[in-house]
Design a protein around this motif. Structure first.
Motif, PDB file in Angstrom:
ATOM      1  N   ARG A 117      39.755   3.931  28.402  1.00  0.00           N
ATOM      2  CA  ARG A 117      39.390   3.992  26.749  1.00  0.00           C
ATOM      3  C   ARG A 117      38.236   3.752  26.917  1.00  0.00           C
TER       4      ARG A 117
ATOM      5  N   ARG B 109      49.415   3.191  28.359  1.00  0.00           N
ATOM      6  CA  ARG B 109      48.359   2.914  27.230  1.00  0.00           C
ATOM      7  C   ARG B 109      48.278   3.847  25.863  1.00  0.00           C
TER       8      ARG B 109
ATOM      9  N   ARG C  48      45.896  12.384  20.543  1.00  0.00           N
ATOM     10  CA  ARG C  48      45.966  11.190  20.556  1.00  0.00           C
ATOM     11  C   ARG C  48      45.915  10.818  22.859  1.00  0.00           C
TER      12      ARG C  48
ATOM     13  N   ASN D  38      46.123   5.801  23.264  1.00  0.00           N
ATOM     14  CA  ASN D  38      44.773   5.737  22.769  1.00  0.00           C
ATOM     15  C   ASN D  38      44.802   6.642  21.900  1.00  0.00           C
TER      16      ASN D  38
ATOM     17  N   SER E 234      45.900   8.808  26.137  1.00  0.00           N
ATOM     18  CA  SER E 234      46.291   7.375  27.660  1.00  0.00           C
ATOM     19  C   SER E 234      45.172   7.143  28.485  1.00  0.00           C
TER      20      SER E 234
ATOM     21  N   ALA F 254      38.018   5.225  17.124  1.00  0.00           N
ATOM     22  CA  ALA F 254      38.458   5.100  17.789  1.00  0.00           C
ATOM     23  C   ALA F 254      39.691   3.888  17.682  1.00  0.00           C
TER      24      ALA F 254
ATOM     25  N   VAL G 168      36.194   8.375  25.440  1.00  0.00           N
ATOM     26  CA  VAL G 168      36.521   8.387  23.686  1.00  0.00           C
ATOM     27  C   VAL G 168      35.324   9.122  23.098  1.00  0.00           C
TER      28      VAL G 168
ATOM     29  N   PHE H 256      43.448   1.871  19.206  1.00  0.00           N
ATOM     30  CA  PHE H 256      43.323   1.574  20.524  1.00  0.00           C
ATOM     31  C   PHE H 256      45.343   0.305  19.880  1.00  0.00           C
TER      32      PHE H 256
END
Length: 203
Positions: A151, A193, A146, A195, A148, A180, A156, A182
């Motif tokens: 992205r 975020r 994980r 991600n 944030s 990936a 990535v 989201f």
């Protein structure tokens, strides 16, 4: 659209700015910690709506999101709305290694929305767009890292390399291509975020 839905959607939009997801279903999983940053998760069977886009990563994500959003917002044979879930997933359609060094020419990505758990392949409405497919996703065990913030494709790629290095260090063999994941819309503040990079591993 019913009038009472407008205030609700406005509130949900404001909350999503700071990464608060209200009423957004996520697939159920059981997890164990591998390291401070990596989890091993076990997911049950799911159903996804997916589309394949030939474009660079970010453009493919945007095109794919719009196609799939069209389907769940009513572009289907019953004009029926389907609740949004998280995460939205993106993966290469060819086998990947890390770091990812594929050129943009000929790059093809598959974007997926997972369907809410109440739906089955028999009850989901068929997409109007032939580029959108409904696919069963078998249960799987995945390693997940994980992060944030940004992205972008470079970010990535960096986190994918980090995850695969952790797996190598723990003698865990990936059994699929990295994806990936989201969880938040583009307007969510970057530091809020959620991600993730995920890759299937042996159970």
């Amino acid at each position: 659209m019913k009038l009472f839905e407008i205030p609700r959607q406005t509130v949900e939009g404001v909350l999503s700015l700071v990464g608060i997801r209200v009423g957004t279903e996520e697939p159920h999983y059981l997890s164990t910690e591998l390291t401070g940053r990596v989890q091993i998760r076990r997911y049950g069977p799911r159903i996804a709506a997916e589309t394949t886009v030939e474009a660079d990563e970010e453009r493919a994500r945007n095109i794919g999101f719009r196609r799939l959003a069209g389907y769940i917002f009513g572009a289907n044979h019953r004009n029926e709305s389907i609740a949004m879930t998280a995460p939205v997933t993106q993966s290469d359609t060819i086998a990947m290694t890390a770091p990812v060094t594929q050129s943009r020419d000929g790059h093809r990505s598959t974007i997926r929305f997972y369907m809410p758990s109440k739906w089955t392949m028999d009850t989901l409405p068929a997409p109007d767009d032939d580029a959108v497919r409904l696919v069963p996703v078998p249960g799987e065990t995945v390693a997940v890292l994980r992060f944030s913030g940004d992205r972008s494709p470079r970010t990535v790629e960096s986190h994918t390399a980090e995850l695969l290095e952790v797996l190598r260090a723990n003698d865990i063999e990936p059994t699929g291509a990295p994806q990936a994941w989201f969880y938040d819309p583009p307007w969510t503040l970057p530091f809020r975020r959620r991600n993730e990079i995920a890759v299937a591993v042996s159970a």
